[in-house]
Write a protein that holds these residues in place. Structure first.
Motif, short mmCIF file in Angstrom:
data_model
loop_
_atom_site.label_atom_id
_atom_site.label_comp_id
_atom_site.label_asym_id
_atom_site.label_seq_id
_atom_site.Cartn_x
_atom_site.Cartn_y
_atom_site.Cartn_z
N TRP A 57 -8.72 -6.90 8.49
CA TRP A 57 -7.39 -6.50 8.03
C TRP A 57 -7.29 -4.98 8.09
CZ3 TRP A 57 -4.49 -10.75 7.37
CH2 TRP A 57 -5.14 -11.95 7.06
N GLU A 58 -6.24 -4.51 8.71
CA GLU A 58 -6.07 -3.06 8.88
C GLU A 58 -5.98 -2.35 7.54
OE1 GLU A 58 -2.81 0.05 10.85
OE2 GLU A 58 -2.80 -2.06 11.44
N SER A 59 -5.30 -2.97 6.57
CA SER A 59 -5.07 -2.31 5.29
C SER A 59 -6.32 -2.27 4.41
CB SER A 59 -3.95 -3.02 4.54
OG SER A 59 -4.26 -4.40 4.36
N SER A 60 -7.33 -3.08 4.72
CA SER A 60 -8.53 -3.10 3.88
C SER A 60 -9.75 -2.53 4.61
CB SER A 60 -8.85 -4.54 3.43
OG SER A 60 -9.20 -5.34 4.54
N SER A 107 -2.02 1.26 -4.41
CA SER A 107 -1.35 1.36 -3.11
C SER A 107 -2.07 0.51 -2.06
CB SER A 107 -1.28 2.82 -2.65
OG SER A 107 -0.43 3.57 -3.49
N GLN A 108 -3.39 0.54 -2.09
CA GLN A 108 -4.16 -0.29 -1.16
C GLN A 108 -3.94 -1.77 -1.45
OE1 GLN A 108 -7.95 1.49 -2.05
NE2 GLN A 108 -7.99 2.66 -0.14
N THR A 110 -1.21 -3.11 -2.70
CA THR A 110 0.12 -3.45 -2.19
C THR A 110 0.10 -3.62 -0.67
OG1 THR A 110 1.18 -2.20 -3.99
CG2 THR A 110 2.51 -2.68 -2.05
N ALA A 111 -0.54 -2.68 0.03
CA ALA A 111 -0.59 -2.74 1.49
C ALA A 111 -1.31 -4.00 1.96
CB ALA A 111 -1.28 -1.50 2.04
N PHE A 112 -2.40 -4.35 1.29
CA PHE A 112 -3.16 -5.53 1.66
C PHE A 112 -2.34 -6.80 1.40
CE2 PHE A 112 -6.54 -8.73 0.54
CZ PHE A 112 -6.98 -8.93 1.84
N HIS A 114 0.88 -7.08 1.42
CA HIS A 114 1.95 -7.17 2.43
C HIS A 114 1.41 -7.60 3.78
CE1 HIS A 114 4.92 -4.36 0.09
NE2 HIS A 114 4.65 -5.49 -0.55
N GLU A 115 0.19 -7.15 4.12
CA GLU A 115 -0.39 -7.57 5.40
C GLU A 115 -0.72 -9.06 5.38
OE1 GLU A 115 -3.86 -6.26 8.61
OE2 GLU A 115 -3.82 -5.33 6.62
#
Length: 278
Positions: A57-60, A107-108, A110-112, A114-115
């Motif tokens: 996963w890009e966000s993690s 923030s991380q 939230t991003a994860f 959403h991904e």
């Protein structure tokens, strides 16, 4: 199991099983067996957990994810079916549950979330952000998945949110699960402990919010670039002082976070000691 697989029963028949469980009656012959339903959802949760854990996963990136899966026990399921507002079994979202815990910022997180939501095509109405509006002190980011194989819930939690949730869940197992639904315990000492845990949830949110704001971001990166390249000494000094202040505050809140986790662990061990005595 594939997420595109479909169970051998209809929603209507699953609903009949749920009504029988809630009533404490013998399930009718034309509905699925409880064991078959739970085995199916255990496998569904395991399938999702395996994909979440193995996929990049890009966000993690750079974050170690602790992924686990579980199904509901019959006791907790019956309690849920009987507790207002009454939810039919075919609409219970967390028969298949996946937990993702990680040392990440808000923030991380939230991003994860959403991904994951984009990958599993989760509609906006199936996002449950419980951070600013917690449920009996519980904070996390939940996603409700609805795939051909069934319904599942992914719970995404920071390290602090996970520690709080695990401690409070242990309290529920020891002192009564009603505390998870804002039911006041009859024992005053237990009530005081519940109040302490709720206060700790509020404090944790404040600490995590500050740590999030102090995490390395674009503005800080730009400031460091200017610091490295600027020929003006006075600008150099000002930026250096600013960056030093940010770093000092970051260390302070990191320590507060570590102290908070240590307090949570102390409470959890105290509960375990009470369980051994009883």
């Amino acid at each position: 199991m594939l997420l595109t697989d479909t169970p051998a029963w209809s929603k209507k028949k699953l609903g009949r099983l749920g009504r029988a469980l809630a009533d404490g009656s013998v399930p009718p012959e034309n509905c699925p067996a409880y064991d078959d339903v739970m085995l199916w959802h255990h496998e569904l949760a395991a399938t999702i957990a395996d994909e979440v854990a193995s996929r990049r996963w890009e966000s993690s990136a750079g974050i170690e994810l602790e992924v686990s899966s579980r199904g509901k026990t019959i006791d907790t399921l019956i309690q849920k079916l009987r507790r207002p507002p009454l939810i039919p079994l075919d609409q219970v979202q967390d028969l298949a549950g996946v937990r993702v815990d990680a040392d990440m910022t808000l923030s991380q997180q939230t991003a994860f979330a959403h991904e994951l939501a984009a990958h599993y095509e989760v509609e906006e109405r199936c996002h449950r952000d419980l951070r600013a509006d917690p449920h009996s002190g519980y904070r996390a980011y939940h996603l409700w998945l609805r795939v051909p194989a069934g319904r599942a819930e992914i719970q995404i939690r920071t390290e602090g949110q996970s520690a709080w949730a695990n401690t409070y869940e242990r309290m529920g197992d020891t002192f009564g699960r009603g505390i998870r639904y804002d039911e006041a315990p009859s024992n005053r000492n237990v009530q005081k402990l519940v109040e302490i845990m709720h206060s700790m949830s509020e404090m944790l949110m404040r600490i995590e919010t500050q740590r999030d704001e102090l995490s390395y971001g674009q503005q800080e990166a730009e400031a460091r670039a200017v610091l490295d390249e600027s020929p003006h000494p006075e600008l150099h000094v000002g930026l250096a002082i600013t960056l030093e202040s940010i770093e000092r505050r970051r260390r302070d809140y990191d320590q507060l976070h570590a102290d908070h986790l240590a307090q949570m662990d102390k409470i959890r061990r105290m509960i375990e000691d009470l369980e051994e005595v009883s």
